[in-house]
Scaffold this motif. Sequence first.
Motif, PDB file in Angstrom:
ATOM      1  N   GLY A  59    -131.209 -45.080  11.691  1.00  0.00           N
ATOM      2  CA  GLY A  59    -130.142 -45.599  10.844  1.00  0.00           C
ATOM      3  C   GLY A  59    -128.803 -45.068  11.280  1.00  0.00           C
ATOM      4  N   MET A  60    -127.759 -45.439  10.551  1.00  0.00           N
ATOM      5  CA  MET A  60    -126.390 -45.077  10.899  1.00  0.00           C
ATOM      6  C   MET A  60    -125.962 -43.733  10.334  1.00  0.00           C
ATOM      7  SD  MET A  60    -125.243 -47.534  12.769  1.00  0.00           S
ATOM      8  CE  MET A  60    -123.470 -47.270  12.705  1.00  0.00           C
ATOM      9  N   GLY A  61    -126.789 -43.123   9.505  1.00  0.00           N
ATOM     10  CA  GLY A  61    -126.435 -41.849   8.920  1.00  0.00           C
ATOM     11  C   GLY A  61    -126.454 -40.727   9.937  1.00  0.00           C
ATOM     12  N   GLY A  62    -125.786 -39.626   9.596  1.00  0.00           N
ATOM     13  CA  GLY A  62    -125.723 -38.479  10.482  1.00  0.00           C
ATOM     14  C   GLY A  62    -126.518 -37.294   9.976  1.00  0.00           C
ATOM     15  N   ALA A  63    -127.362 -37.517   8.950  1.00  0.00           N
ATOM     16  CA  ALA A  63    -128.271 -36.499   8.432  1.00  0.00           C
ATOM     17  C   ALA A  63    -127.552 -35.280   7.862  1.00  0.00           C
ATOM     18  CB  ALA A  63    -129.273 -36.078   9.505  1.00  0.00           C
ATOM     19  N   THR A  64    -126.310 -35.463   7.397  1.00  0.00           N
ATOM     20  CA  THR A  64    -125.606 -34.430   6.647  1.00  0.00           C
ATOM     21  C   THR A  64    -124.917 -35.112   5.477  1.00  0.00           C
ATOM     22  OG1 THR A  64    -123.461 -34.625   7.770  1.00  0.00           O
ATOM     23  CG2 THR A  64    -125.112 -33.197   8.812  1.00  0.00           C
ATOM     24  N   SER A  65    -124.513 -34.329   4.481  1.00  0.00           N
ATOM     25  CA  SER A  65    -123.832 -34.931   3.339  1.00  0.00           C
ATOM     26  C   SER A  65    -122.510 -35.571   3.749  1.00  0.00           C
ATOM     27  CB  SER A  65    -123.584 -33.880   2.255  1.00  0.00           C
ATOM     28  OG  SER A  65    -122.675 -32.893   2.705  1.00  0.00           O
ATOM     29  N   SER A  66    -121.907 -35.068   4.836  1.00  0.00           N
ATOM     30  CA  SER A  66    -120.611 -35.583   5.293  1.00  0.00           C
ATOM     31  C   SER A  66    -120.726 -36.909   6.037  1.00  0.00           C
ATOM     32  CB  SER A  66    -119.939 -34.567   6.227  1.00  0.00           C
ATOM     33  OG  SER A  66    -119.751 -33.340   5.581  1.00  0.00           O
ATOM     34  N   THR A  67    -121.937 -37.230   6.477  1.00  0.00           N
ATOM     35  CA  THR A  67    -122.101 -38.398   7.341  1.00  0.00           C
ATOM     36  C   THR A  67    -123.151 -39.382   6.825  1.00  0.00           C
ATOM     37  OG1 THR A  67    -123.660 -37.127   8.709  1.00  0.00           O
ATOM     38  CG2 THR A  67    -121.362 -37.158   9.407  1.00  0.00           C
ATOM     39  N   SER A  68    -123.569 -39.220   5.582  1.00  0.00           N
ATOM     40  CA  SER A  68    -124.541 -40.133   4.970  1.00  0.00           C
ATOM     41  C   SER A  68    -123.846 -40.867   3.823  1.00  0.00           C
ATOM     42  CB  SER A  68    -125.762 -39.352   4.462  1.00  0.00           C
ATOM     43  OG  SER A  68    -126.355 -38.641   5.516  1.00  0.00           O
ATOM     44  N   LYS A  69    -122.842 -41.647   4.189  1.00  0.00           N
ATOM     45  CA  LYS A  69    -121.957 -42.235   3.184  1.00  0.00           C
ATOM     46  C   LYS A  69    -121.759 -43.731   3.424  1.00  0.00           C
ATOM     47  CE  LYS A  69    -119.339 -37.883   2.887  1.00  0.00           C
ATOM     48  NZ  LYS A  69    -119.294 -37.542   1.467  1.00  0.00           N
ATOM     49  N   THR A  70    -121.556 -44.452   2.330  1.00  0.00           N
ATOM     50  CA  THR A  70    -121.276 -45.881   2.409  1.00  0.00           C
ATOM     51  C   THR A  70    -120.086 -46.213   1.516  1.00  0.00           C
ATOM     52  OG1 THR A  70    -122.847 -46.356   0.616  1.00  0.00           O
ATOM     53  CG2 THR A  70    -123.684 -46.479   2.869  1.00  0.00           C
TER      54      THR A  70
END
Length: 393
Positions: free
Chosen positions: A60-71
């Motif tokens: 997926g497009m997420g980065g597996a951190t709270s800073s990069t799992s955003k929409t």
Amino acid sequence: MSFKPQMKIPATYMRGGTSKGVFFNLTDLPLEAQVPGAARDAMLLRVIGSPDPYGKHTDGMGGATSSTSKTVILSKSTQVDHDVDYLFGQVAIDKPFIDWSGNCGNLTAAVGAFAIANGLVGAARIPHDGVAVVRIWQANIQKTIIAHVPMTNGEVQETGDFELDGVTFPAAEVVVEFMDPSDGEGDMFPSGNLVDTLEVPGIGTFPVTMINAGIPTLFFNAEDLGYDGTELQDAINGSTEVLKRFETIRAHGALKMGLIKDLSEAEARQHTPKIAFVGKPKAYVSSSGKAIAQTDIDVNVRALSMGKLHHAMMGTAAVAIATAAAIPGTLVNLAAGGGERSVVTFGHPSGTLRVGAEAKCVNGQWQATKAIMSRSARVLMEGTVRIPNLTSD
């Protein structure tokens, strides 16, 4: 069994401040995802690649951190005197849920640029050169935010020499104003107190400043938790036991703030409230190796987001920090030396951040009138994101 081909959805991958996420124009979403509900959540979870038991977001497009799992979902504003409606979804990494309870202050810096590029701002409001003032309605928290977006030759100016600790490369400066950032009506301190006492069974009893400004936040003294405020991520995130302790404290704080009615509800409300701890100014070396001198900062602050110590500072938490620092008697203000102030520079794991805030006491209740900070933003990729159809033939 046969499967349908992948869906193609127009999207833009953007960095805003020290976060990044997938941005959508509401009208580009499949019809069933243009309204809140299970279909929208399922689509966005699949875009990010959650839930991922491996914690990597490989698919997926997420980065597996709270800073990069955003929409982010944007649309022309339904509000008078606003340009764009901004809806933020914080996607859990290892659980199948999206938290819609708060804003992302960092990604706010990218909202104006996306809105301009996608025709969500009236042409008359966009200068050919200069600064476009984009009026944002933050739909999660029902607040106004003003983004000052630099323009050159009719296009958003993304490159520049503004440096932001926590972001590797310089870019153009975007000034963001959070108007009336207090959450809800009346006093932004839920109990009416600048400092309360929070009892957490099995862990301890702690002084705490509970504030609704920018985002609901619980501020503790670092030393009361066994820290000094100069900690980097590994000092906190490397211990499952430590993280569990913080989450237990956060859950009891959420209950005391009135954000949940039962402790069990905290698990599904990971995005808010934030939990942070403050320490008096003290020198340290940031995660990038940059030396931060004691004289560079007014206070040290460390904050957790989605169960982990943040690598820098959430933009909304920065609003809470600045607002609390401006009010004499809060734990943040006391750690910063006390007294009245309209600007605070605080240390975080990646470096420092300067934020301004205005607050006033009206009829015995404190209210925040405005918080202001500088961020930067840029498009990383644009086109279409592909996800498997969520149904099969």
